[in-house]
Design an enzyme around this catalytic site. Structure first.
Site, short mmCIF file in Angstrom:
data_model
loop_
_atom_site.label_atom_id
_atom_site.label_comp_id
_atom_site.label_asym_id
_atom_site.label_seq_id
_atom_site.Cartn_x
_atom_site.Cartn_y
_atom_site.Cartn_z
N ALA A 22 -26.51 116.74 -13.18
CA ALA A 22 -26.16 115.48 -12.54
C ALA A 22 -27.34 114.49 -12.48
O ALA A 22 -27.13 113.28 -12.43
CB ALA A 22 -25.63 115.74 -11.13
N THR A 26 -27.81 109.89 -12.44
CA THR A 26 -28.03 109.12 -11.21
C THR A 26 -28.42 107.68 -11.53
O THR A 26 -28.02 106.75 -10.83
CB THR A 26 -29.10 109.78 -10.30
OG1 THR A 26 -30.28 110.03 -11.06
CG2 THR A 26 -28.59 111.09 -9.72
N PHE A 33 -25.31 116.04 -6.78
CA PHE A 33 -24.61 116.84 -5.78
C PHE A 33 -25.48 117.20 -4.59
O PHE A 33 -25.08 117.08 -3.44
CB PHE A 33 -24.07 118.13 -6.43
CG PHE A 33 -22.97 117.85 -7.41
CD1 PHE A 33 -21.66 117.74 -6.97
CD2 PHE A 33 -23.25 117.66 -8.75
CE1 PHE A 33 -20.64 117.44 -7.86
CE2 PHE A 33 -22.24 117.36 -9.66
CZ PHE A 33 -20.93 117.26 -9.21
N ARG A 34 -26.73 117.65 -4.87
CA ARG A 34 -27.49 118.31 -3.83
C ARG A 34 -28.66 117.49 -3.27
O ARG A 34 -29.30 117.93 -2.33
CB ARG A 34 -27.99 119.67 -4.33
CG ARG A 34 -26.83 120.62 -4.55
CD ARG A 34 -27.21 121.96 -5.11
NE ARG A 34 -26.02 122.79 -5.31
CZ ARG A 34 -25.18 122.67 -6.34
NH1 ARG A 34 -25.41 121.78 -7.29
NH2 ARG A 34 -24.10 123.43 -6.41
N GLN A 99 -23.53 120.12 -17.74
CA GLN A 99 -22.65 120.49 -16.62
C GLN A 99 -21.87 119.26 -16.15
O GLN A 99 -21.00 119.38 -15.29
CB GLN A 99 -23.49 120.99 -15.44
CG GLN A 99 -24.32 122.21 -15.77
CD GLN A 99 -25.35 122.48 -14.69
OE1 GLN A 99 -25.05 123.12 -13.69
NE2 GLN A 99 -26.56 122.00 -14.89
N HIS A 117 -18.54 122.53 -17.67
CA HIS A 117 -17.75 122.34 -16.45
C HIS A 117 -16.51 121.48 -16.71
O HIS A 117 -15.95 120.91 -15.78
CB HIS A 117 -18.59 121.72 -15.33
CG HIS A 117 -19.57 122.69 -14.73
ND1 HIS A 117 -20.53 122.34 -13.84
CD2 HIS A 117 -19.71 124.03 -14.92
CE1 HIS A 117 -21.24 123.41 -13.49
NE2 HIS A 117 -20.77 124.45 -14.14
N CYS A 125 -2.57 120.88 -17.33
CA CYS A 125 -1.45 121.49 -16.63
C CYS A 125 -1.78 122.93 -16.27
O CYS A 125 -2.24 123.70 -17.11
CB CYS A 125 -0.20 121.45 -17.51
SG CYS A 125 1.19 122.31 -16.75
N CYS A 128 1.38 125.11 -18.42
CA CYS A 128 1.42 125.20 -19.89
C CYS A 128 0.08 124.88 -20.54
O CYS A 128 -0.06 124.98 -21.75
CB CYS A 128 2.52 124.30 -20.46
SG CYS A 128 2.14 122.54 -20.39
N CYS A 152 3.39 117.75 -14.70
CA CYS A 152 3.19 117.77 -16.14
C CYS A 152 4.38 117.15 -16.86
O CYS A 152 5.53 117.55 -16.61
CB CYS A 152 3.01 119.23 -16.59
SG CYS A 152 2.97 119.44 -18.38
P1 OAD Z 1 -27.63 119.00 -8.51
O1 OAD Z 1 -27.29 117.85 -7.61
O2 OAD Z 1 -27.59 120.36 -7.94
O3 OAD Z 1 -29.09 118.78 -9.09
C1 OAD Z 1 -29.48 117.56 -9.65
C2 OAD Z 1 -31.00 117.59 -9.81
O4 OAD Z 1 -31.39 116.42 -10.50
C3 OAD Z 1 -31.75 117.63 -8.49
O5 OAD Z 1 -32.67 118.69 -8.53
C4 OAD Z 1 -32.46 116.26 -8.43
O6 OAD Z 1 -33.75 116.35 -7.87
C5 OAD Z 1 -32.56 115.89 -9.88
N1 OAD Z 1 -32.52 114.45 -10.16
C6 OAD Z 1 -31.72 113.50 -9.62
N2 OAD Z 1 -31.94 112.30 -10.19
C7 OAD Z 1 -32.91 112.49 -11.13
C8 OAD Z 1 -33.59 111.63 -12.05
N3 OAD Z 1 -33.30 110.33 -12.15
N4 OAD Z 1 -34.55 112.19 -12.85
C9 OAD Z 1 -34.86 113.51 -12.76
N5 OAD Z 1 -34.24 114.36 -11.91
C10 OAD Z 1 -33.28 113.87 -11.11
O7 OAD Z 1 -26.72 118.84 -9.80
P2 OAD Z 1 -26.44 119.92 -10.94
O8 OAD Z 1 -27.62 120.80 -11.15
O9 OAD Z 1 -25.87 119.19 -12.10
O10 OAD Z 1 -20.39 121.82 -10.26
O11 OAD Z 1 -25.30 120.76 -10.24
C11 OAD Z 1 -24.63 121.75 -10.96
C12 OAD Z 1 -23.20 121.85 -10.52
O12 OAD Z 1 -23.12 122.00 -9.10
C13 OAD Z 1 -22.37 120.61 -10.77
O13 OAD Z 1 -21.90 120.54 -12.09
C14 OAD Z 1 -21.25 120.76 -9.80
C15 OAD Z 1 -22.05 121.18 -8.59
O14 OAD Z 1 -21.40 121.93 -7.65
C16 OAD Z 1 -19.10 121.79 -9.93
O15 OAD Z 1 -18.59 120.87 -9.31
C17 OAD Z 1 -18.34 123.00 -10.39
ZN ZN Z 2 2.79 121.81 -18.35
#
Ligand code: OAD
Ligand code: ZN
Length: 250
Positions: A22, A26, A33-34, A99, A117, A125, A128, A152
């Site tokens: 993610a 940004t 997310f976190r 992801q 993801h 659906c 199906c 669907c």
């Molecule tokens: P996270 O939000 O966990 O991590 C994003 C990371 O990117 C963080 O460590 C930030 O510090 C860093 N970050 C943000 N902006 C930045 C920038 N401009 N340059 C460098 N770093 C930056 O997101 P993911 O690791 O993608 O899954 O999370 C993995 C999965 O957890 C997602 O796909 C989602 C979530 O739950 C599902 O929804 C199933």
């Molecule tokens: Zn269907």
């Protein structure tokens, strides 16, 4: 400097693979997310569990699908997506695994990114398994015009955005491809992921286990930093364009 060194290694690599999260988007206006103010500050992750969806698909579409449309809607790729697409076009990067469900690697011109993801651009659906363009369904979400889960058009089953929810199996094909790419790579570039969920947490290990040069670009520390040869705790929109420039203009 370290970017030129990482670029020299990229030029020498036979099979370089990028793996993104993610943080790559940004700068395109999509919260991650976190981080503080991230998606999990505003939504309860348990509301995005597959069992919750199965218990109450109507509630998901009425109250929670807005999270998916927010991530998917109307954003443009930024210079970090562009840098990866251009490294790939110039033959330095083999492939990008992501992801993210926002479609921005594809929009930037990356060829067939591996979306472990799923993708927000489709709905699937539950019965199906046919996929449909999500746009008409998101239009209704945006306009607050949703009474329940859409049906669907083929079998009347329940539609769900084609993204992986918590507790849900990851799509086997893309996941398998991601693991194979990680093992076969000799340069593995992680960008913008906290690496806090599986399989993100272990893909860099698969790469490092087979001798790949591991590079991490992320604002905060990750568990892969320890094994990485190059770690940049910096913005992907600074580091990736610089890496691209140093790689292609050398
Ligand atoms: P996270 O939000 O966990 O991590 C994003 C990371 O990117 C963080 O460590 C930030 O510090 C860093 N970050 C943000 N902006 C930045 C920038 N401009 N340059 C460098 N770093 C930056 O997101 P993911 O690791 O993608 O899954 O999370 C993995 C999965 O957890 C997602 O796909 C989602 C979530 O739950 C599902 O929804 C199933
Ligand atoms: Zn269907």
């Amino acid at each position: 400097n370290r970017v030129s060194e990482a670029a020299a290694r990229l030029r020498a690599a036979d099979k370089a693979v990028a793996f993104t999260g993610a943080g790559l988007s940004t700068a395109s206006g999509i919260p991650d997310f976190r981080s503080d103010g991230g998606i999990w500050d505003r939504y309860d992750p348990m509301d995005f569990h597959i069992r919750r969806f199965e218990r109450d698909p109507d509630g998901f579409w009425k109250d929670r699908a807005a999270m998916v449309t927010e991530v998917y809607d109307g954003h443009d790729p930024n210079t970090a997506h562009d840098a990866l697409a251009s490294l790939e076009a110039d033959g330095y990067l083999d492939c990008t695994i992501t992801q993210n469900v926002d479609g921005l690697h594809h929009a930037a011109g990356s060829d067939d990114p591996v979306t472990i993801h799923g993708t927000g651009s489709r709905v699937a659906c539950r019965d199906c398994e046919t996929r449909f363009d999500a746009e008409p369904y998101y239009e209704a979400v945006r306009e607050g015009d949703v009474n329940g889960a859409p049906a669907c058009p083929t079998c009347d089953g329940t539609l769900k955005p084609d993204v992986v929810l918590f507790g849900e199996q990851m799509p086997f094909g893309p996941l398998n491809r991601a693991r194979t790419l990680a093992r076969e790579s000799d340069y593995f570039l992680v960008a913008g992921s906290s690496l806090s969920v599986e399989p993100a947490a272990s893909l860099p290990d698969l790469a490092a286990d087979t001798g790949s040069t591991l590079v991490v670009v992320n604002l905060e520390e990750t568990q892969a930093d320890e094994r990485a040869e190059f770690v940049f705790h910096a913005d992907v929109t600074d580091v990736l364009p610089a890496l691209r420039a140093a790689t292609t203009e050398a």
